[in-house]
Motif scaffolding. Structure first.
Motif: not given
Length: 249
Positions: A142-149
């Protein structure tokens, strides 16, 4: 069917609805998926409900109130059931769903590693947006999703406050957000600040783990005391009291 059996059935149904299915079709989850695809506000196919459709938490609270009303019966039962439903709804909403708790813990655990990787990418000469996207490809979860945004927002020209706000709900990310925004506004080097943030996050996690271990040691004593104290009274004090009373009487 007796009132007691019907009340128990309603309570079981309420517990199943809240515990097993709460959050599976939640609107916040749909908004998070929409942020990742750029379609904010677009409902997920097959998950749309009419506006009058109650969420599962409210339905569980209503079933709990119905169980109380059926169990007590009469006007007082209806009043108690209504009060139970009104009180149970906000109380149940305070319970964090398991999926949300697992996501929060996973994000907090990955945050120090993400800060270290981002600092390494910045030291290699990558701009902030490309560095964030590179860390997104290296991480998973999930942290990778936030960093992607964050990376996509910066790449498209968004402001630093708007971009790094995607980390706002991650525990411990406030220092990382402050360092990134300060660096974007002042031009200060971000890599060193991120390294210090990662070290601080690991130190805080170690301190929290030690505190939890100490609390566990204290809590273990409580059941042991509850077991040994009655045994001590029955085996040690009661025979003495009985002997003394026998001599006196």
């Amino acid at each position: 069917m007796s009132r007691q059996a019907l009340a128990v059935g309603c309570l079981v149904a309420a517990a199943l609805l809240v515990i097993l299915f709460r959050g599976s079709g939640s609107r916040p989850a749909e908004r998070l998926r929409g942020l990742g695809t750029g379609q904010v506000g677009v409902p997920v196919a097959g998950r749309a409900h009419p506006p009058w459709w109650p969420d599962r938490t409210r339905l569980g609270a209503g079933l709990a109130g119905l169980a109380v009303a059926v169990l007590l019966g009469g006007a007082s039962g209806c009043l108690a059931g209504a009060v139970t439903a009104l009180v149970a709804d906000p109380l149940l909403r305070r319970i964090e769903p398991r999926a949300a708790r697992d996501r929060r813990l996973r994000e907090a655990a990955d945050l120090p590693l993400a800060a270290d990787l981002l600092a390494a990418a910045l030291r290699a000469g990558a701009p902030v947006d490309r560095a964030v996207l590179a860390v997104t490809d290296a991480l998973d979860g999930p942290l990778a999703e936030r960093l992607g945004r964050i990376g996509r927002t910066l790449l498209l020209g968004g402001g630093p406050e708007e971009a790094w706000a995607h980390l706002g709900s991650v525990p411990g990310a406030d220092r990382m957000i402050t360092a990134a925004v300060r660096s974007a506004n002042s031009g200060a080097a971000l890599a060193g600040a991120l390294t210090r943030v990662a070290d601080d996050l690991r130190a805080d996690r170690s301190t929290a783990a030690e505190a939890a271990a100490r609390r566990a040691g204290v809590l273990i004593v409580l059941p042991l005391g509850l077991c040994f104290l009655p045994a001590f009274i029955l085996a040690g004090l009661v025979p003495v009291i009985v002997a003394v009373l026998g001599d006196v009487l």
